[in-house]
Design a protein around this motif. Structure first.
Motif, short mmCIF file in Angstrom:
data_model
loop_
_atom_site.label_atom_id
_atom_site.label_comp_id
_atom_site.label_asym_id
_atom_site.label_seq_id
_atom_site.Cartn_x
_atom_site.Cartn_y
_atom_site.Cartn_z
N THR A 263 0.83 -1.21 0.00
CA THR A 263 0.00 0.00 0.00
C THR A 263 0.86 1.26 0.00
O THR A 263 2.01 1.24 0.44
CB THR A 263 -0.93 0.04 1.23
OG1 THR A 263 -0.13 0.05 2.41
CG2 THR A 263 -1.87 -1.14 1.24
N THR B 290 -3.78 3.36 -1.21
CA THR B 290 -3.97 2.73 -2.51
C THR B 290 -3.05 1.52 -2.67
O THR B 290 -2.01 1.43 -2.01
CB THR B 290 -3.75 3.75 -3.65
OG1 THR B 290 -4.09 3.14 -4.90
CG2 THR B 290 -2.35 4.27 -3.70
N GLN B 291 -3.47 0.62 -3.53
CA GLN B 291 -2.65 -0.53 -3.88
C GLN B 291 -3.11 -1.05 -5.24
O GLN B 291 -4.21 -0.74 -5.69
CB GLN B 291 -2.73 -1.64 -2.83
CG GLN B 291 -4.05 -2.38 -2.81
CD GLN B 291 -4.10 -3.48 -1.76
OE1 GLN B 291 -3.46 -3.37 -0.72
NE2 GLN B 291 -4.84 -4.53 -2.04
N GLU B 292 -2.24 -1.85 -5.84
CA GLU B 292 -2.63 -2.51 -7.09
C GLU B 292 -3.70 -3.54 -6.77
O GLU B 292 -3.64 -4.19 -5.71
CB GLU B 292 -1.42 -3.20 -7.73
CG GLU B 292 -0.42 -2.25 -8.33
CD GLU B 292 -0.99 -1.44 -9.49
OE1 GLU B 292 -1.66 -2.02 -10.37
OE2 GLU B 292 -0.76 -0.22 -9.51
N ASP C 26 -5.59 -6.97 -6.72
CA ASP C 26 -5.08 -8.34 -6.75
C ASP C 26 -6.09 -9.23 -7.48
O ASP C 26 -7.07 -8.75 -8.03
CB ASP C 26 -4.82 -8.86 -5.33
CG ASP C 26 -6.06 -8.84 -4.45
OD1 ASP C 26 -7.18 -8.77 -4.99
OD2 ASP C 26 -5.92 -8.90 -3.23
N ASP D 210 -7.68 -6.78 -11.95
CA ASP D 210 -6.56 -5.89 -12.24
C ASP D 210 -7.03 -4.46 -12.18
O ASP D 210 -8.15 -4.14 -12.59
CB ASP D 210 -5.99 -6.19 -13.64
CG ASP D 210 -5.27 -7.53 -13.68
OD1 ASP D 210 -4.78 -7.96 -12.63
OD2 ASP D 210 -5.21 -8.14 -14.76
N ARG E 131 -6.65 -0.55 -9.90
CA ARG E 131 -6.19 0.16 -8.71
C ARG E 131 -7.31 0.20 -7.69
O ARG E 131 -8.46 0.44 -8.01
CB ARG E 131 -5.76 1.58 -9.07
CG ARG E 131 -5.39 2.36 -7.85
CD ARG E 131 -4.17 3.24 -7.91
NE ARG E 131 -3.10 2.90 -8.77
CZ ARG E 131 -1.93 2.36 -8.34
NH1 ARG E 131 -1.77 2.06 -7.09
NH2 ARG E 131 -0.96 2.13 -9.18
N TYR E 132 -6.94 -0.05 -6.45
CA TYR E 132 -7.85 -0.04 -5.31
C TYR E 132 -7.46 1.13 -4.42
O TYR E 132 -6.28 1.32 -4.12
CB TYR E 132 -7.71 -1.38 -4.57
CG TYR E 132 -8.62 -1.58 -3.40
CD1 TYR E 132 -9.98 -1.34 -3.48
CD2 TYR E 132 -8.11 -2.03 -2.19
CE1 TYR E 132 -10.81 -1.55 -2.39
CE2 TYR E 132 -8.93 -2.26 -1.10
CZ TYR E 132 -10.29 -2.01 -1.21
OH TYR E 132 -11.10 -2.21 -0.13
N ARG F 141 -8.14 -1.76 -14.79
CA ARG F 141 -7.00 -1.12 -15.46
C ARG F 141 -7.41 -0.05 -16.50
O ARG F 141 -6.86 1.04 -16.48
CB ARG F 141 -6.11 -2.18 -16.10
CG ARG F 141 -4.90 -1.60 -16.73
CD ARG F 141 -3.55 -2.12 -16.34
NE ARG F 141 -3.38 -2.95 -15.21
CZ ARG F 141 -2.95 -2.52 -14.01
NH1 ARG F 141 -2.70 -1.26 -13.82
NH2 ARG F 141 -2.78 -3.35 -13.01
N VAL G 277 -8.24 3.30 -14.66
CA VAL G 277 -7.29 3.93 -13.75
C VAL G 277 -7.00 5.38 -14.14
O VAL G 277 -6.92 6.24 -13.27
CB VAL G 277 -6.00 3.08 -13.62
CG1 VAL G 277 -4.90 3.84 -12.90
CG2 VAL G 277 -6.31 1.77 -12.92
#
Length: 190
Positions: free
Chosen positions: A134, A146-148, A150, A155, A157-158, A175, A178
């Protein structure tokens, strides 16, 4: 009292009335947007909206920027461990493996203990946990964690933030969405 003093008093009355109404308006606003019984049932029945709902898909929340191209949507409600997760997922007809697949999930979490961003890393969420790598960044005018995305979230951004004490908002954008994440986050109003 002269005429000027009377005018000053009369012109101040609307301002005073508006200031007195502010606490009442704040008291009317629910602490956290909660799903209706009908929304809980729609979620448990996995009802699909075709076409998807728009900006007011989540009662008490306005999502003012929803990208184009969604073909369906659905309410998602989950209650557990003293919290309520209430959100809406928009999607298109592409398979999950398609890199052009478009999906957006906006969720409000009524979590009474939430008061600061760092707590999201240990949040009691069933889905969409901040368990990966994060970062704290500013997106859409808000300080967010935020994190990528999973595999479970897809796919993309969270992102999540504490809107106010006891109210967390999370957004998962696939994706292709984003680049619009700042507009999406900036457009969310409770």
């Amino acid at each position: 009292m002269n005429k000027i003093q009377k005018l000053a008093v009369l012109s101040a009355l609307p301002v005073a009335a508006a200031l007195m109404a502010l606490p009442a308006q704040a008291a009317e606003r629910p602490a956290c947007p909660m799903p209706t019984k009908a929304e809980v049932k729609r979620s448990s029945d996995t009802k699909v909206d075709q076409p998807p709902r728009g900006a007011a898909a989540i009662k008490g929340v306005r999502v003012n920027h929803i990208p184009k191209g969604f073909t369906y949507g659905g309410v998602v409600v989950n209650k557990h461990h003293g919290i309520t997760e209430y959100g809406y997922q928009w999607g298109d007809d592409r398979p999950n493996a398609d890199p052009k697949q478009r999906s957006l999930w906006v969720r409000v979490v009524c979590w009474p203990k939430a008061s600061e961003l760092a707590q999201l890393k240990n949040g009691p969420f069933d889905m969409g946990t901040f368990s990966g790598d994060t970062r704290t960044v500013k997106i859409g005018g808000r300080q967010v964690l935020t994190q990528e995305g999973d595999g479970a979230l897809g796919d993309g951004r969270y992102a999540g933030w504490v809107e106010r004490e006891g109210v967390v908002v999370t957004v998962m954008a696939s994706r292709p969405l984003v680049p619009e994440l700042a507009k999406i986050i900036n457009g969310i109003k409770l």
